[in-house]
Motif scaffolding. Sequence first.
Motif, PDB file in Angstrom:
ATOM      1  N   VAL A  24       0.854  -1.186   0.000  1.00 54.53           N
ATOM      2  CA  VAL A  24       0.000   0.000   0.000  1.00 54.53           C
ATOM      3  C   VAL A  24       0.892   1.239   0.000  1.00 54.53           C
ATOM      4  N   VAL A  25       0.503   2.229  -0.764  1.00 54.49           N
ATOM      5  CA  VAL A  25       1.190   3.519  -0.766  1.00 54.49           C
ATOM      6  C   VAL A  25       0.150   4.593  -0.480  1.00 54.49           C
ATOM      7  N   TYR A  26       0.471   5.471   0.438  1.00 52.73           N
ATOM      8  CA  TYR A  26      -0.460   6.573   0.716  1.00 52.73           C
ATOM      9  C   TYR A  26       0.340   7.822   1.051  1.00 52.73           C
ATOM     10  N   CYS A  27      -0.314   8.942   1.016  1.00 53.76           N
ATOM     11  CA  CYS A  27       0.295  10.147   1.564  1.00 53.76           C
ATOM     12  C   CYS A  27      -0.704  10.807   2.496  1.00 53.76           C
ATOM     13  N   SER A  28      -0.204  11.656   3.364  1.00 53.72           N
ATOM     14  CA  SER A  28      -1.057  12.309   4.351  1.00 53.72           C
ATOM     15  C   SER A  28      -0.369  13.589   4.804  1.00 53.72           C
ATOM     16  N   ARG A  29      -1.109  14.383   5.548  1.00 53.88           N
ATOM     17  CA  ARG A  29      -0.547  15.632   6.052  1.00 53.88           C
ATOM     18  C   ARG A  29      -0.328  15.494   7.562  1.00 53.88           C
ATOM     19  N   ALA A  30       0.857  15.841   8.027  1.00 55.51           N
ATOM     20  CA  ALA A  30       1.128  15.797   9.466  1.00 55.51           C
ATOM     21  C   ALA A  30       0.285  16.856  10.162  1.00 55.51           C
ATOM     22  N   PHE A  66       3.544  13.361   4.800  1.00 57.59           N
ATOM     23  CA  PHE A  66       4.047  11.986   4.873  1.00 57.59           C
ATOM     24  C   PHE A  66       3.739  11.278   3.562  1.00 57.59           C
ATOM     25  N   PHE A  67       4.621  10.359   3.221  1.00 58.54           N
ATOM     26  CA  PHE A  67       4.414   9.480   2.071  1.00 58.54           C
ATOM     27  C   PHE A  67       4.962   8.130   2.524  1.00 58.54           C
ATOM     28  N   GLN A  68       4.128   7.112   2.556  1.00 63.04           N
ATOM     29  CA  GLN A  68       4.603   5.843   3.121  1.00 63.04           C
ATOM     30  C   GLN A  68       4.364   4.687   2.163  1.00 63.04           C
ATOM     31  N   TRP A  69       5.376   3.865   2.041  1.00 62.78           N
ATOM     32  CA  TRP A  69       5.343   2.637   1.245  1.00 62.78           C
ATOM     33  C   TRP A  69       5.395   1.480   2.232  1.00 62.78           C
ATOM     34  N   LEU A  70       4.357   0.648   2.232  1.00 61.28           N
ATOM     35  CA  LEU A  70       4.283  -0.487   3.157  1.00 61.28           C
ATOM     36  C   LEU A  70       4.186  -1.767   2.353  1.00 61.28           C
ATOM     37  N   SER A  86      -6.776   5.915  12.093  1.00 61.30           N
ATOM     38  CA  SER A  86      -7.279   6.617  13.282  1.00 61.30           C
ATOM     39  C   SER A  86      -6.161   7.313  14.059  1.00 61.30           C
ATOM     40  N   ASP A  87      -4.984   7.372  13.464  1.00 61.66           N
ATOM     41  CA  ASP A  87      -3.869   8.029  14.142  1.00 61.66           C
ATOM     42  C   ASP A  87      -3.985   9.542  13.960  1.00 61.66           C
ATOM     43  N   ARG A  88      -4.064  10.265  15.059  1.00 61.25           N
ATOM     44  CA  ARG A  88      -4.326  11.706  14.987  1.00 61.25           C
ATOM     45  C   ARG A  88      -3.076  12.526  14.686  1.00 61.25           C
ATOM     46  N   ARG A  89      -1.965  11.864  14.485  1.00 56.97           N
ATOM     47  CA  ARG A  89      -0.754  12.619  14.134  1.00 56.97           C
ATOM     48  C   ARG A  89      -0.697  12.960  12.650  1.00 56.97           C
ATOM     49  N   HIS A  90      -1.662  12.439  11.892  1.00 51.97           N
ATOM     50  CA  HIS A  90      -1.772  12.868  10.496  1.00 51.97           C
ATOM     51  C   HIS A  90      -3.236  12.891  10.081  1.00 51.97           C
ATOM     52  N   GLU A  91      -3.472  13.559   8.945  1.00 51.65           N
ATOM     53  CA  GLU A  91      -4.852  13.726   8.467  1.00 51.65           C
ATOM     54  C   GLU A  91      -4.821  13.795   6.942  1.00 51.65           C
ATOM     55  N   SER A  92      -5.985  13.927   6.339  1.00 46.12           N
ATOM     56  CA  SER A  92      -6.084  14.005   4.871  1.00 46.12           C
ATOM     57  C   SER A  92      -5.341  12.852   4.195  1.00 46.12           C
ATOM     58  N   ILE A  93      -5.566  11.645   4.671  1.00 45.76           N
ATOM     59  CA  ILE A  93      -4.891  10.481   4.094  1.00 45.76           C
ATOM     60  C   ILE A  93      -5.442  10.219   2.690  1.00 45.76           C
ATOM     61  N   VAL A  94      -4.530  10.091   1.744  1.00 46.69           N
ATOM     62  CA  VAL A  94      -4.920   9.793   0.353  1.00 46.69           C
ATOM     63  C   VAL A  94      -4.209   8.520  -0.075  1.00 46.69           C
ATOM     64  N   PHE A  95      -4.976   7.484  -0.387  1.00 41.10           N
ATOM     65  CA  PHE A  95      -4.368   6.244  -0.847  1.00 41.10           C
ATOM     66  C   PHE A  95      -3.987   6.382  -2.306  1.00 41.10           C
ATOM     67  N   LEU A 158       5.819  21.382  -1.282  1.00 42.72           N
ATOM     68  CA  LEU A 158       4.939  20.401  -1.902  1.00 42.72           C
ATOM     69  C   LEU A 158       3.616  21.024  -2.302  1.00 42.72           C
ATOM     70  N   SER A 159       3.063  20.465  -3.343  1.00 42.52           N
ATOM     71  CA  SER A 159       1.724  20.892  -3.716  1.00 42.52           C
ATOM     72  C   SER A 159       0.751  20.432  -2.642  1.00 42.52           C
ATOM     73  N   PRO A 160      -0.320  21.198  -2.406  1.00 44.97           N
ATOM     74  CA  PRO A 160      -1.211  20.829  -1.319  1.00 44.97           C
ATOM     75  C   PRO A 160      -1.928  19.522  -1.594  1.00 44.97           C
ATOM     76  N   LEU A 161      -2.171  18.787  -0.513  1.00 39.24           N
ATOM     77  CA  LEU A 161      -2.954  17.559  -0.651  1.00 39.24           C
ATOM     78  C   LEU A 161      -4.411  17.909  -0.753  1.00 39.24           C
ATOM     79  N   PRO A 162      -5.184  17.103  -1.467  1.00 38.77           N
ATOM     80  CA  PRO A 162      -6.621  17.323  -1.444  1.00 38.77           C
ATOM     81  C   PRO A 162      -7.146  17.137  -0.025  1.00 38.77           C
ATOM     82  N   SER A 163      -8.071  17.981   0.395  1.00 34.29           N
ATOM     83  CA  SER A 163      -8.551  17.849   1.769  1.00 34.29           C
ATOM     84  C   SER A 163      -9.844  17.058   1.794  1.00 34.29           C
TER      85      SER A 163
END
Length: 163
Positions: A24-30, A66-70, A86-95, A158-163
């Motif tokens: 899975v690859v996703y990005c999110s905003r801290a 954040f950008f994570q490769w799992l 459900s981790d509150r240290r990031h938001e606007s998660i985009v898969f 970085l370009s803004p993430l979609p909210s």
Amino acid sequence: MSAHQPSLGDEPGLGSEIPPLYNVVYCSRATADVDDAAVQRIVCAAQRRNAEGGITGMLVFGSGVFFQWLEGPRAAVLALMALLRSDRRHESIVFLSENEEARERLFPTWEMELVSGEHIRDVLQDALNDVHDPHDNAALRALLAEVELRWGAADPALSPLPS
Ligand SMILES: Cc1cc2nc3c(=O)[nH]c(=O)nc-3n(C[C@H](O)[C@H](O)[C@H](O)COP(=O)(O)O)c2cc1C
């Protein structure tokens, strides 16, 4: 780029010698109070937990994004994704992508490696020079393409993430 939720999909090809690897690859905003020290704590805990679950991967952090490769066994990665959601240290998660195929791990020794936004392309280019398997090569090229979309702009902001 298609953004979608990971889904429970088809079973991987049977009869393959290499066990299927779920990715899975996703990005999110801290969130606002997450600084470099907080990211270090996330990575330390992740390395310990991922080793137990057979998960490997990479966390890129730059400009508050954040950008994570799992990658790992499907059940373990999906369980982690539920925690991440459900981790509150990031938001606007985009898969960004989800995939399962029989191939070697791209980063077999990284329980979770923290890479800065400015170094991500070098890391991926080095990995690309090392892989020979066509599946690995294709997976890495897809990852590079996604990183280029986010970190490839001339302006490192970085370009803004979609909210
Ligand atoms: C950007 C980000 C990446 C994370 N990556 C991982 C990871 O790779 N592995 C992991 O176990 N936890 C990771 N976490 C932490 C999980 O969201 C969760 O807090 C952790 O698994 C512990 O959950 P628990 O407190 O319910 O036990 C990450 C958190 C964030 C914000």
